[in-house]
Design a protein around this motif. Structure first.
Motif, PDB file in Angstrom:
ATOM      1  N   GLN A 190       0.834  -1.195   0.000  1.00 12.87           N
ATOM      2  CA  GLN A 190       0.000   0.000   0.000  1.00 12.87           C
ATOM      3  C   GLN A 190       0.877   1.256   0.000  1.00 12.87           C
ATOM      4  OE1 GLN A 190      -2.020   1.018   3.602  1.00 12.87           O
ATOM      5  NE2 GLN A 190      -3.941   1.416   2.524  1.00 12.87           N
ATOM      6  N   ILE A 191       0.336   2.300  -0.650  1.00 10.10           N
ATOM      7  CA  ILE A 191       1.063   3.575  -0.628  1.00 10.10           C
ATOM      8  C   ILE A 191       0.523   4.365   0.556  1.00 10.10           C
ATOM      9  CG2 ILE A 191       1.573   5.685  -1.917  1.00 10.10           C
ATOM     10  CD1 ILE A 191       0.419   3.932  -4.392  1.00 10.10           C
ATOM     11  N   LYS A 192       1.416   4.775   1.439  1.00 10.64           N
ATOM     12  CA  LYS A 192       0.981   5.576   2.587  1.00 10.64           C
ATOM     13  C   LYS A 192       1.990   6.705   2.786  1.00 10.64           C
ATOM     14  CE  LYS A 192      -0.515   5.193   7.348  1.00 10.64           C
ATOM     15  NZ  LYS A 192       0.507   5.590   8.307  1.00 10.64           N
ATOM     16  N   ASP A 193       1.485   7.913   2.913  1.00 12.65           N
ATOM     17  CA  ASP A 193       2.340   9.102   3.042  1.00 12.65           C
ATOM     18  C   ASP A 193       3.383   9.140   1.921  1.00 12.65           C
ATOM     19  OD1 ASP A 193       1.093   9.847   5.514  1.00 12.65           O
ATOM     20  OD2 ASP A 193       2.275   8.282   6.475  1.00 12.65           O
ATOM     21  N   TYR A 247       5.007   6.700   0.663  1.00 15.00           N
ATOM     22  CA  TYR A 247       5.949   5.571   0.689  1.00 15.00           C
ATOM     23  C   TYR A 247       5.237   4.269   0.354  1.00 15.00           C
ATOM     24  CZ  TYR A 247       9.156   8.811   2.880  1.00 15.00           C
ATOM     25  OH  TYR A 247       9.959   9.883   3.120  1.00 15.00           O
ATOM     26  N   LEU A 248       5.988   3.342  -0.216  1.00 15.85           N
ATOM     27  CA  LEU A 248       5.408   2.036  -0.535  1.00 15.85           C
ATOM     28  C   LEU A 248       5.632   1.116   0.664  1.00 15.85           C
ATOM     29  CD1 LEU A 248       3.994   0.377  -2.761  1.00 15.85           C
ATOM     30  CD2 LEU A 248       6.266  -0.394  -3.475  1.00 15.85           C
ATOM     31  N   ARG A 249       4.493   0.726   1.260  1.00 14.11           N
ATOM     32  CA  ARG A 249       4.551  -0.041   2.504  1.00 14.11           C
ATOM     33  C   ARG A 249       4.154  -1.483   2.215  1.00 14.11           C
ATOM     34  NH1 ARG A 249       1.320   0.621   8.110  1.00 14.11           N
ATOM     35  NH2 ARG A 249      -0.513   1.122   6.899  1.00 14.11           N
ATOM     36  N   PHE A 258      12.913   7.772  -1.524  1.00 18.60           N
ATOM     37  CA  PHE A 258      12.122   7.294  -2.663  1.00 18.60           C
ATOM     38  C   PHE A 258      10.645   7.221  -2.315  1.00 18.60           C
ATOM     39  CE2 PHE A 258      16.304   5.868  -3.946  1.00 18.60           C
ATOM     40  CZ  PHE A 258      16.294   6.221  -5.295  1.00 18.60           C
ATOM     41  N   LYS A 259       9.836   7.932  -3.109  1.00 14.25           N
ATOM     42  CA  LYS A 259       8.390   7.905  -2.904  1.00 14.25           C
ATOM     43  C   LYS A 259       7.701   7.419  -4.168  1.00 14.25           C
ATOM     44  CE  LYS A 259       7.960  11.265   0.713  1.00 14.25           C
ATOM     45  NZ  LYS A 259       7.444  12.558   1.125  1.00 14.25           N
ATOM     46  N   TYR A 260       6.496   6.955  -3.973  1.00 13.37           N
ATOM     47  CA  TYR A 260       5.706   6.439  -5.099  1.00 13.37           C
ATOM     48  C   TYR A 260       5.555   7.511  -6.183  1.00 13.37           C
ATOM     49  CZ  TYR A 260       1.592   4.946  -7.720  1.00 13.37           C
ATOM     50  OH  TYR A 260       0.720   4.611  -8.718  1.00 13.37           O
ATOM     51  N   TYR A 288       6.998   2.449  -9.817  1.00 10.78           N
ATOM     52  CA  TYR A 288       8.096   3.405  -9.966  1.00 10.78           C
ATOM     53  C   TYR A 288       8.150   4.285  -8.727  1.00 10.78           C
ATOM     54  CZ  TYR A 288       7.832   1.908 -14.806  1.00 10.78           C
ATOM     55  OH  TYR A 288       7.813   1.137 -15.930  1.00 10.78           O
ATOM     56  N   LEU A 289       9.327   4.337  -8.120  1.00 13.25           N
ATOM     57  CA  LEU A 289       9.539   5.226  -6.980  1.00 13.25           C
ATOM     58  C   LEU A 289      10.560   6.262  -7.432  1.00 13.25           C
ATOM     59  CD1 LEU A 289      10.088   2.566  -4.140  1.00 13.25           C
ATOM     60  CD2 LEU A 289       7.921   3.459  -4.959  1.00 13.25           C
ATOM     61  N   LYS A 290      10.441   7.456  -6.870  1.00 11.33           N
ATOM     62  CA  LYS A 290      11.386   8.480  -7.326  1.00 11.33           C
ATOM     63  C   LYS A 290      11.926   9.282  -6.148  1.00 11.33           C
ATOM     64  CE  LYS A 290      11.885  11.738 -11.039  1.00 11.33           C
ATOM     65  NZ  LYS A 290      11.262  12.495 -12.068  1.00 11.33           N
ATOM     66  N   ASP A 291      13.215   9.578  -6.214  1.00 13.00           N
ATOM     67  CA  ASP A 291      13.789  10.552  -5.297  1.00 13.00           C
ATOM     68  C   ASP A 291      13.866  11.847  -6.093  1.00 13.00           C
ATOM     69  OD1 ASP A 291      15.399  12.274  -3.912  1.00 13.00           O
ATOM     70  OD2 ASP A 291      16.786  10.733  -3.224  1.00 13.00           O
TER      71      ASP A 291
END
Ligand code: DGJ
Length: 712
Positions: free
Chosen positions: A25-28, A30-32, A99-101, A127-130
């Motif tokens: 799940q995406i939360k705040d 972040y991929l959790r 790295f965030k969603y 895909y996560l991106k900084d």
């Protein structure tokens, strides 16, 4: 049935196969990671994983701490003090990334590039991106009926060069409930023995730094419930599709959560990533079983047979090594070929010693032309004699190596893995060729291609007899030197791909001093692997048992050796050797010119029986009934997919004088059907609940084999 679902309101991903669910799940941003285990109906389960601020745990949130948060791909330096999956050093020297969603898509599984991959269909890419460093991470998930294949890609979108200091293929957080870690360990001639330990707070790692997946630790681990057995309980298996230095670890944190991780061993690794370049990790295979270890194994086997391993015929071979070693000539080999043909052998394999000036192991690796002292007429007379008997011819090579005493080394002393200052360390009088160097790779491609084109060869045993020590190349520099080990592995895969594509009808068998490189990466090119130099069936029973935890019997090659084992001197009866060493691709490996007729007749007739059950062994499902690691018995049952035919082996590994009667209970039969088992007929329910009686009778190592067939 596999599914990839995304629920936009809950921002939840759910992947599933026949019997597992994997939920994120995406939360705040972040991929959790939420759940991996037995299949559940898709539900919003996020509130079942409450988060709160923990003491001494840095956080940017009101209700969560980085140090307890189940991050799907944890990075270094942002408040998660556990094991991290990724460490990037940017041009400023900073090692911080966030790295965030970004987005996700479902695509067809990307085509294999250099690293060996499983074939597959729909793949979820998250895909996560900084956004600060402008680096993109792509997390790949391909669900199969039996499990999930994961990998990771880093894409440097910035205008600066960055360095990957660690990049795992996966990370997975799960709760510890008295779980145990199980893994395969051993040594040369004692490969893949099963070990397990309770998971307690701390870090436990199995790894290789040898440049091969190694005899010592296999790139496989499983986390199991404490009471899980072969046939009951929850078990999670992890297997890296990589043949080089690896690491697999389990970190149990302060809140009794386990963080599992694995990939390329970062102890001697750094990768320079210039602007716009990408780096892809090896794949990892995740399999979950709620029916114990045996089911886990069959899931791995099916996954590999259907998506990784080439479907081939596995011939019965005669291998010259343990009968002649380096001491042979044309006359002796022709006699062996004639005798092997009488026994029903299908491929005659000439092992080490046929090339250059090779009289012992001190010379000639690299000089891949016929040794004219031993074989003045070349290989042709041997090949012709095989053909006359309707047999194929096979040859041993060790292409990745070079002897100091060789023409190749005289010409190209700079073609070995080394730095510019130290003399490399010898092992078996040989150095490792620098497969990071294109020139070396091209030379090997041409040499092997010529050898296999000029000779009618249908089988190649590809050996590799030392570990890497000098992980340096004269072609790399200060920035790239720590790429040597991984670049070497990429070189090996490039070479294997080139050669196996060029010669699709040749069966390539892998080998590394026996079983020093048994892993899914090698299985991509080698449908069978020489599992160990230890042919003693009592030792071999453990090696086969352990190896079968994740690798199918069709890949575990064993030969019938001499009465006295050449590795440990143990004397065993022929029937035990025949029973154990025919549980996969098989052959004969002792001096048949010396043997008396009765034992050769027994071998001949047993090989005829083997030919009749060969498909069952290669394609069937395996049931490990008695573990040599837990008692004095070894027993395996192999059933065809329809469960109408079977082969059962029971062996006592030790003498118990006047001992009890053991009842071996069969598995997975139809309780209401009747089966002919050797000369008797019983219902499946009888065979599964009463079992087959077995008692050690007299002498060392008693064996019983049974053929099972449903009565129609
Ligand atoms: C190691 C292999 O495991 C053996 O079977 C044999 O091929 C030798 N190498 C030859 O050097």
């Amino acid at each position: 049935m596999t599914k990839i679902n995304f629920y936009p309101n809950e921002k939840m991903f759910s992947l599933s196969g026949n019997s597992f669910s994997y939920i994120m799940q995406i939360k705040d941003g972040y991929l959790r990671h939420l759940y991996y285990g037995k299949k559940i109906t898709d539900d919003d389960i996020s509130s079942l994983f409450p988060q709160f601020l923990r003491a001494f745990s840095p956080s940017n949130f009101n209700d969560d701490s980085f140090d307890s948060f189940s991050n799907e791909f944890p990075t270094f330096g942002r408040g998660d003090f556990r094991n991290f999956a990724l460490l990037i050093k940017t041009h400023t020297g900073s090692r911080l990334t966030d790295f965030k969603y970004d987005y996700h898509e479902i695509i067809n599984k990307p085509k294999e590039t250099i690293l060996p991959n499983l074939k597959g269909e729909k793949t979820l890419v998250i895909y996560l991106k900084d956004i600060i460093s402008n680096i993109k991470l792509c997390l790949y998930y391909t669900p199969y009926k039996e499990g999930i294949v994961r990998s990771v890609c880093v894409n440097n979108l910035s205008n600066e060069t960055i360095y990957l200091k660690k990049i795992s293929s996966f990370s997975l957080d799960m709760l510890n409930d008295n779980h145990e870690l199980l893994y395969l360990t051993g040594s040369y001639a004692r490969e893949r023995h099963i070990e397990s330990l309770p998971l307690k707070p701390g870090l436990f790692e199995i790894s290789s730094l040898r440049g091969t997946s190694s005899h010592q630790f296999n790139p496989f681990m499983a986390v199991k419930e404490k009471h899980a057995t072969e046939f009951n309980g929850n078990v999670y298996g992890f297997n890296l599709v990589y043949s080089g230095s690896f690491s697999l670890s389990a970190y149990v944190d302060q809140y009794d959560c386990i963080r599992l991780m694995g990939g390329i061993n970062h102890a001697d690794f750094s990768w320079q990533l210039k602007p716009k370049e990408i780096f892809i990790t090896p794949e990892v295979v995740l399999v979950f079983s709620n029916k114990g270890l045996n089911h886990l194994s069959n899931q791995f086997h099916n996954l590999y047979k259907n998506n990784l391993i080439k479907d081939v015929k596995h011939p019965i071979v005669y291998n010259s090594w343990e009968s002649t070693y380096f001491d042979f000539n044309e006359e002796k080999l022709l006699l062996l070929i004639d005798k092997a043909a009488l026994l029903g052998v299908e491929t005659f394999v000439l092992d080490d010693g046929w090339f250059g000036n090779r009289l012992d192991d001190t010379t000639s690796l690299g000089d891949w032309y016929t040794n004219i002292k031993k074989l003045p007429n070349g290989l042709k007379p041997l090949i012709n004699r095989c053909k006359k008997h309707n047999m194929e011819f096979g040859l041993w090579i060790e292409p990745e190596m070079i002897s100091l005493n060789s023409e190749l080394y005289q010409k190209h002393p700079d073609w070995v893995l080394r730095d510019s200052l130290h003399k490399p360390i010898e092992s078996r009088h040989q150095y490792v060729l620098d497969l990071t160097n294109k020139e070396v790779l091209n030379h090997l491609k041409n040499t092997i291609e010529t050898l296999l084109t000029e000779n009618d060869i249908s089988y190649v045993k590809w050996d590799m007899n030392r570990s890497l020590t000098e992980n340096c190349s004269l072609t790399l520099n200060f920035e790239t030197m720590e790429e040597t080990q991984h670049r070497y592995m990429l070189g090996v895969y490039k070479l294997l791909k080139y050669i196996t594509d060029k010669f699709p009808n040749i069966l390539f068998e892998g080998c590394s001093g026996g079983g020093g490189r048994v892993d899914p990466g090698m299985l991509r090119y080698f449908p069978q692997i020489w599992t160990s130099d230890n042919n003693d069936p009592i030792s071999r029973s453990k090696i086969i048992y352990g190896t079968s935890l994740c690798y199918p019997l069709s890949t575990i090659s064993s030969h019938i050796g001499d009465e006295i084992s050449h590795t440990n001197g143990r004397k065993t009866p022929l029937d035990v050797r025949l029973a154990v060493n025919t549980l996969g691709p098989t052959g004969i490996e002792f001096n048949i010119l010396k043997k008396d007729l009765p034992s050769l007749n027994t071998i001949k007739s047993e090989l005829e029986n083997y030919k009749m059950r060969r498909n069952l062994i290669m394609d069937g499902d395996l049931y490990r009934l008695e573990s040599p690691f837990e008692g004095d018995l070894f027993s395996m049952l192999i059933l065809n997919k329809e469960k109408t035919k079977g082969h059962l082996v029971i062996i006592s590994l030790n003498i118990t004088t006047n001992g009890k009667i053991n009842y071996i209970k069969l598995k997975e039969l139809n309780p209401n059907k009747q089966y002919l088992i050797n000369d008797n007929i019983y219902f499946g329910s009888t065979l599964m609940n009463v079992g087959i009686p077995f008692r050690h009778s007299y002498g060392d190592y008693c064996v019983k084999t049974y053929t099972l067939e449903e009565v129609i």
